[in-house]
Write a protein that holds these residues in place. Sequence first.
Motif, short mmCIF file in Angstrom:
data_model
loop_
_atom_site.label_atom_id
_atom_site.label_comp_id
_atom_site.label_asym_id
_atom_site.label_seq_id
_atom_site.Cartn_x
_atom_site.Cartn_y
_atom_site.Cartn_z
N ILE A 77 0.84 -1.27 -0.01
CA ILE A 77 -0.15 -0.05 0.09
C ILE A 77 0.79 1.24 -0.04
CG2 ILE A 77 -1.57 1.30 1.49
CD1 ILE A 77 -2.75 -1.28 2.25
N GLU A 78 1.88 0.93 0.71
CA GLU A 78 2.87 2.46 0.95
C GLU A 78 3.34 2.76 -0.56
OE1 GLU A 78 4.04 5.88 2.56
OE2 GLU A 78 2.68 4.33 3.70
N ARG A 79 3.97 1.59 -1.11
CA ARG A 79 4.35 1.59 -2.49
C ARG A 79 3.48 2.15 -3.58
NH1 ARG A 79 6.95 -3.18 -1.18
NH2 ARG A 79 5.39 -4.42 -2.43
N LEU A 80 2.27 1.68 -3.32
CA LEU A 80 1.24 2.43 -4.34
C LEU A 80 0.85 3.96 -3.93
CD1 LEU A 80 -1.37 -0.52 -4.43
CD2 LEU A 80 -0.13 0.32 -6.14
N LYS A 81 0.99 4.11 -2.79
CA LYS A 81 0.66 5.66 -2.32
C LYS A 81 1.93 6.42 -2.95
CE LYS A 81 -0.53 6.42 1.77
NZ LYS A 81 -0.63 6.39 3.23
#
Length: 153
Positions: free
Chosen positions: A144-148
């Motif tokens: 999720i952090e990478r997507l954000k």
Amino acid sequence: MVEESPKALRKLCLQQLHGPLIIPAMAPITSSSRKTSYAPATPTTAFPINFPLADNTDLKVVVNGVTRTDFTVAATYLDGLSYDAIVNMNTAVTGSVVIYGQRIPRRTNQFQDGRPLNLTGEPIANADLVNRLGQDRNILDAAIERLKQSRVV
């Protein structure tokens, strides 16, 4: 598109992986280093590993910075674990000897795949499941952090 909070995305992802997330109230199993170091000054062949061992192939032995495969393991197993395992090098060594348990995340309670679980191991298996769910959560958090950061979410 409605933007979801990271917590909502995490919950949705976990539900897709495992169904509704129900975590029983129990203490998590802490990681152990599963590492034993020696510095023999005289040529030595026998090195106790000093951590529980689930399988003889669960070990990595590094001598003076070089991974070695020329060793055997002497161990007595009871309920799937050995607490008295010794690495026996085929030739005597000196210098730095480090023995690692290779299973990730180096917890002492991992079971062998496909082996039956005896009743005394059931609470440990439940705690292991809770930890695996926690690992999945950490993986999803990182995703999720990478997507954000890539502005896809």
